[in-house]
Motif scaffolding. Structure first.
Motif, PDB file in Angstrom:
ATOM      1  N   LYS A  59       0.834  -1.196   0.000  1.00  0.00           N
ATOM      2  CA  LYS A  59       0.000   0.000   0.000  1.00  0.00           C
ATOM      3  C   LYS A  59       0.872   1.250   0.000  1.00  0.00           C
ATOM      4  O   LYS A  59       1.915   1.279   0.662  1.00  0.00           O
ATOM      5  N   LYS A  60       0.432   2.263  -0.715  1.00  0.00           N
ATOM      6  CA  LYS A  60       1.140   3.548  -0.697  1.00  0.00           C
ATOM      7  C   LYS A  60       0.690   4.328   0.520  1.00  0.00           C
ATOM      8  O   LYS A  60      -0.480   4.355   0.864  1.00  0.00           O
ATOM      9  N   GLN A  61       1.637   4.964   1.187  1.00  0.00           N
ATOM     10  CA  GLN A  61       1.303   5.802   2.333  1.00  0.00           C
ATOM     11  C   GLN A  61       1.456   7.259   1.926  1.00  0.00           C
ATOM     12  O   GLN A  61       2.428   7.640   1.295  1.00  0.00           O
ATOM     13  N   TYR A  62       0.491   8.037   2.294  1.00  0.00           N
ATOM     14  CA  TYR A  62       0.521   9.463   1.993  1.00  0.00           C
ATOM     15  C   TYR A  62       0.863  10.238   3.254  1.00  0.00           C
ATOM     16  O   TYR A  62       0.449   9.892   4.352  1.00  0.00           O
ATOM     17  N   ASP A  63       1.638  11.295   3.078  1.00  0.00           N
ATOM     18  CA  ASP A  63       2.046  12.127   4.211  1.00  0.00           C
ATOM     19  C   ASP A  63       0.909  12.965   4.723  1.00  0.00           C
ATOM     20  O   ASP A  63       0.044  13.402   4.138  1.00  0.00           O
TER      21      ASP A  63
END
Length: 63
Positions: A59-63
């Motif tokens: 999964k991509k994590q967003y800041d």
């Protein structure tokens, strides 16, 4: 919320790696004994990916 889907063979591979970890026989690529549970799981997933088994993308994590 749905869980990610791993193939049966990928689950088996991770299970075998975790069994090695619990017995204290799992080694990292540098030859050191693995003592971290998360690291053991990561090793199992990467070995499953190398064999071409169905493993979901990270999964991509967003800041």
């Amino acid at each position: 919320m749905s869980k990610t889907k791993y193939s049966e063979k990928a689950q088996d591979k991770v299970g075998k790696v975790m069994h090695e970890f619990k017995e204290g026989k799992l080694k990292s690529s540098s030859g050191e004994k693995v003592t971290n549970r998360k690291q053991a799981i990561a090793i199992g997933i990467s070995e499953a990916k190398e064999k071409g088994l169905k493993v979901p993308k990270k999964k991509k994590q967003y800041d």
